[in-house]
Design an enzyme around this catalytic site. Structure first.
Site: not given
Ligand code: FBP
Length: 559
Positions: A243, A427-428, A145, A202-205, A250-252, A81, A176
């Site tokens: 509301y 994605y933002e 990926r 790398k990963t925003i997570d 996000m954060g897989r 990602g 991964d």
């Molecule tokens: P990475 O572990 O590859 O950095 O992915 C992070 C991530 O943004 C997750 O937070 C999210 O669940 C996933 O990618 C979404 O993946 P995709 O871009 O394939 O929809």
């Protein structure tokens, strides 16, 4: 060439900072080796699988003097990602290589790891690099990926390296992708190819970390972007007062992003997946927890609020975890089952699934709305991960909270209103202009990766630490990839993988939330962080995340 925005034009001029040890270029560094290392778990199995790269020492660089080496070529891959700062890693790598020897070349493989297998690449030029400095996104070469694990893939990768004279590959990715790097490094070494492989965190997570990888790049910018958006929503909620906003972040897998965003904005409710797993909370208990706060706020006349839901929550709820792992096991069977492939409706497909599920999982699967059932059955990625970004947990929770409140209402137990909005912020934040922190950190990681290659190392991940200090004091070095590995079940098989760092419930970051959440639930303590600032006083431009600040403060106390 596309028109540049005024901000992009200004950001292109930003000169990222480097650790003092790397500032004179990679020819002028000395390498220090620590003691041999072990993997985080399953040492015997990992040692057996990585006979040539296991157990190497952690290394650090210091300033020194050296000579210009022979020219050499390197290749780089963006994997997984997007995360803000990827372009700066490449810029740092490029600048370091060119400063080391102006005849060095850097190639970029296109579309992720598949680029090196399919022979799709470009050679970077100064003009191309200059157009992407300090910008977000991975569009300079694209990402993907693809999992690298077979001998056939490795042979094809080697053929590309030989064709282009590449002796060093840098893989920029998450857990991964760095597992890919470890596998490739092992194969290249075992086959005496002379090709070195270096990973880059790398990963925003934010779940690729340890003592020496203090944070993965992109986390800083992404969480600040989500912080801005949540803050804006909280102001709206507090203005209209009508509301409940359910915000999936996000954060897989790990909840670091949700936790950081919560500390930045102080919402009424924050769910943390790791806590849900630890307390073995069922879906119903989570719903009851939310309903209780909605009810109490309603008694105070507050029929509004904000709730943060981590993207990976569903996989941490015990009954859902068991169901998902059962689905993962039967997935390959389903794919080859003609009844499943030829089903004319989702209902029919669900019946095929139910017939294959183990008894305990059938009622759980049946209890879910059709939309969630279908989302759970979507394709896994190449690494066997459920694509949680496509599972609408925030909508599931809204539906269940609504149903529960209606039932309470019909019994005279709830008199308030409940109107909800759902949001998903992911994605933002992944391609935002990197914050100053990420711009500097990424440039340093890339520069440092070149130093690791120059030092003849392979199977290492680029490490830059002491990140709450000024960049000049950052410490550069490398961590053996095998040190971060363990064995996990993927695609129904045991596989060596880099272990994800989950939120520690006894750590300072979670405890900060825990100490405050009751207050935040009832009294609106919303914080409005506003947009990331790139120019101006250091107090607003060079802020680190609360996660990093709290973790570093703790490690300083421990010293
Ligand atoms: P990475 O572990 O590859 O950095 O992915 C992070 C991530 O943004 C997750 O937070 C999210 O669940 C996933 O990618 C979404 O993946 P995709 O871009 O394939 O929809």
């Amino acid at each position: 060439m596309n028109k540049l925005s005024p901000l992009q034009t200004e950001r292109l001029k930003y000169q990222p900072k480097l650790p003092a040890t790397l500032a004179d270029g990679i020819n002028n560094v000395t390498l220090y080796e620590g003691s041999p290392t072990d993997s985080v778990r399953d040492a015997e199995q990992i040692k057996e699988l990585f006979k040539n790269t296991y157990g190497k020492p952690v290394v650090t660089f210091n300033s020194g003097t050296g000579t210009a080496p022979e020219p050499r070529n390197a290749g780089v891959i963006l994997s997984g990602g997007q995360a803000p700062g990827g372009h700066n890693v490449i810029a740092g790598l490029y600048d370091a290589l060119k400063k080391s020897n102006s005849e060095n070349k850097l190639y970029g493989f296109l579309g992720g790891p598949s680029g090196i297998i399919d022979g799709k690449y470009i050679e970077f030029t100064a003009e191309l690099i200059d157009r992407y400095r300090n910008t977000g996104g991975f569009d300079i070469i694209g990402s993907g990926r693809t999992k690298l694990e077979t001998g056939d893939q490795f042979k094809k990768a080697l053929a590309q390296c030989q064709k282009l004279g590449i002796t060093g590959i840098v893989i920029i990715g998450g857990d991964d992708s760095n597992t890919n790097a470890a596998m490739l490094a092992e194969w290249m070494t075992a086959n005496n190819t002379g090709v070195q492989v270096i990973g880059c965190p790398k990963t925003i997570d934010g779940d690729l970390k340890n003592d020496r990888i203090e944070i993965s790049f992109g986390f800083d910018t992404a969480t600040k972007t989500y912080g801005e958006l949540i803050g804006n929503i909280q102001r709206d909620a507090n203005s209209a007062k009508k509301y409940w906003h359910f915000i999936k972040i996000m954060g897989r897998s790990a909840s670091h992003v949700a936790l950081e965003a919560a500390l930045q904005t102080q919402p009424n409710i924050t769910l943390i997946s790791e806590e849900v797993a630890e307390k073995k909370m069922s879906l119903e208990q989570i719903v009851n927890y939310i309903v209780n706060i909605v009810d109490k706020r309603s008694e105070q006349g507050k029929n509004f609020g904000t709730i943060i839901v981590p993207e990976g929550l569903i996989e941490f709820i015990p009954e859902m975890k068991t169901l998902i792992s059962n689905l993962n096991e039967i997935m390959p069977e389903l794919e080859s089952d003609p009844d499943y492939a030829n089903a004319t409706s989702t209902g029919e497909q669900f019946n095929v699934v139910i017939n294959r599920l183990s008894d305990e999982n059938v009622p759980v699967f049946e209890s879910l709305p059709a939309s969630i059932k279908a989302q759970l059955l979507m394709d896994r990625d190449d690494h066997g991960n459920v694509q949680v970004s496509r599972i609408e947990t925030e909508k599931l929770l809204i539906e269940m909270v609504q149903t529960k409140l209606e039932a309470m209402n019909s019994q005279g137990l709830y008199k308030g209103k409940f109107s909800a909005q759902s949001h998903f912020f992911g994605y933002e934040g992944r391609c935002a202009f990197p914050s100053n922190f990420d711009a500097d950190y990424c440039y340093s990681l890339g520069y440092n990766a070149a130093a690791l290659i120059k030092s003849g190392l392979t199977g290492y991940i680029s490490s830059v630490k002491n990140l709450t200090k000024p960049a000049q004091e950052w410490e550069a070095g490398g961590v053996p990839l095998t040190m971060m590995m363990n064995v996990e079940r993927r695609h129904g098989q045991d596989k060596p993988v880099i272990q994800k760092a989950l939120v520690e419930l006894n750590g300072p970051v979670f405890r900060q939330l825990e100490a405050n959440r009751e207050d935040w639930a009832m009294n609106d303590r919303y914080v409005f962080p506003g947009a990331i600032q790139y120019f101006g006083p250091a107090e607003v431009c060079d802020l680190t995340t609360q996660t990093l600040a709290l973790e570093q403060a703790k490690s300083l106390i421990n010293v």
